[in-house]
Write an enzyme that holds these catalytic residues in place. Structure first.
Site, mmCIF file in Angstrom:
data_model
loop_
_atom_site.group_PDB
_atom_site.id
_atom_site.type_symbol
_atom_site.label_atom_id
_atom_site.label_comp_id
_atom_site.label_asym_id
_atom_site.label_seq_id
_atom_site.Cartn_x
_atom_site.Cartn_y
_atom_site.Cartn_z
ATOM 1 N N SER A 112 0.778 -1.106 -0.055
ATOM 2 C CA SER A 112 -0.053 0.130 0.191
ATOM 3 C C SER A 112 0.938 1.181 -0.179
ATOM 4 C CB SER A 112 -0.875 0.095 1.042
ATOM 5 O OG SER A 112 -1.828 0.965 1.169
ATOM 6 N N GLU A 203 -2.063 -2.575 -8.313
ATOM 7 C CA GLU A 203 -3.137 -3.018 -7.663
ATOM 8 C C GLU A 203 -3.673 -1.877 -7.067
ATOM 9 O OE1 GLU A 203 -3.349 -3.179 -4.154
ATOM 10 O OE2 GLU A 203 -1.294 -2.621 -3.485
ATOM 11 N N HIS A 273 -4.658 -5.220 -1.722
ATOM 12 C CA HIS A 273 -5.599 -5.212 -0.657
ATOM 13 C C HIS A 273 -6.590 -6.119 -0.655
ATOM 14 C CE1 HIS A 273 -3.752 -1.390 -1.221
ATOM 15 N NE2 HIS A 273 -3.925 -0.930 0.145
#
Length: 300
Positions: A112, A203, A273
């Site tokens: 992230s 992503e 995620h």
């Protein structure tokens, strides 16, 4: 295309340090991470400021950076583990002690917002890292294997995954670079590593709409950052499963933008995620071949 610097693999009895370069974890999440790492036979240390709070940040920028650099400068620490992502790693990415990293390579694990650190470390040190997670048995085992073992990672297209429907066939070989889509975009003009000869991994969770995904991908293309790109691997895009905007889904946006690149695109990689994702090395040479992504080991 050059192979990544691979830090030494972990062994039982090694020391690792948990740090919070971005947002703060809950005490429960931190305790769970400690238990997981200790169950692997590791000695776990926690950075001084790992639980600090400054708004959504894990303390002041200088304190988060000090914890990160202290881990890199300590020869007893053999891996640096981010407690979580969130926000704020972009503030300190330029302050990493890259000389210390080069002098004593050790793997960084996180994803992230930690993509900021992976990108900075790749640009300055060409060191392999791990886009990974510790919460959940499947994620933990995937991360453990990447830290302890020196075998390549092979990931197959998951036909049940949302992005599995995005495919432009072909074969491609290159260093696997990338991570969270929005973070990659944020590095344009601020030190994005060259993607010439690379496979780009992307992503993203649905914190944004389809128009923003379109703008981000178009900005990547218009910036010239994708010159020489060899291929694209797509991970999870959770939250977009039932989301439409005037007849289009995220799959339409991805096909429309990525199809214009003229390179192989492999969707359906179960990384990103959401609950219990797999982990993946960043930096090593990877290969897209049909429905398979093979990535060299993150450690040596």
């Amino acid at each position: 295309m050059t192979d990544a610097v691979r830090p030494p693999r972990l062994r039982r009895g090694d020391r690792v340090r948990l740090v919070s370069p971005a947002s703060w974890p809950t005490e429960e999440l931190l305790a769970e991470s400690v238990r997981t790492l200790e169950s692997w036979g590791l000695i776990v240390e926690v950075g001084e400021h790992a639980l600090d709070r400054h708004g959504y940040l894990a303390g002041l920028d200088e304190d988060r950076l000090a914890d990160l650099n202290a881990a890199y400068r300590d020869p007893a620490v053999r891996a640096v583990i981010a407690t979580r992502g969130g926000a704020g790693a972009y503030r300190i990415a330029d302050g990493i002690d890259f000389a210390a990293v080069r002098a004593d390579p050790k793997p960084l694990m996180g994803f992230s917002d930690i993509t900021n650190l992976h990108l900075a470390l790749w640009r300055h040190c060409r060191i392999a890292g791990i886009h990974g997670f510790l919460a959940g048995a499947r994620s933990a085992e995937s991360t453990r294997r990447l830290l302890f073992e020196t075998e390549p990672t092979t990931l197959h297209r998951d036909p049940a995954a949302l992005t599995a429907a995005v495919s432009f066939p072909g074969t491609a070989t290159g260093n696997l670079v990338g991570g969270h889509l929005g973070t990659v975009i944020g590095f344009i003009g601020a030190g994005l590593p060259s993607l010439d000869g690379a496979i780009l991994f992307l992503e993203a969770p649905r914190a944004i709409g389809l128009g923003q995904v379109d703008r981000q991908l178009t900005h990547l293309m218009r910036s010239g950052s994708l010159r020489g790109l060899r291929g694209v691997a797509l991970g999870r895009f959770p939250g977009f499963e039932d989301y439409t905007d005037r007849g289009w889904t995220v799959l339409d946006v991805l096909r429309d933008r990525l199809g214009a690149l003229g390179v192989p695109v492999l969707g359906g990689i179960d990384v990103g995620h959401g609950d219990d994702p797999l982990s993946i090395p960043l930096g090593p040479v990877a290969k897209i071949d049909g429905d398979t992504l093979t990535v060299g080991p993150a450690v040596g």
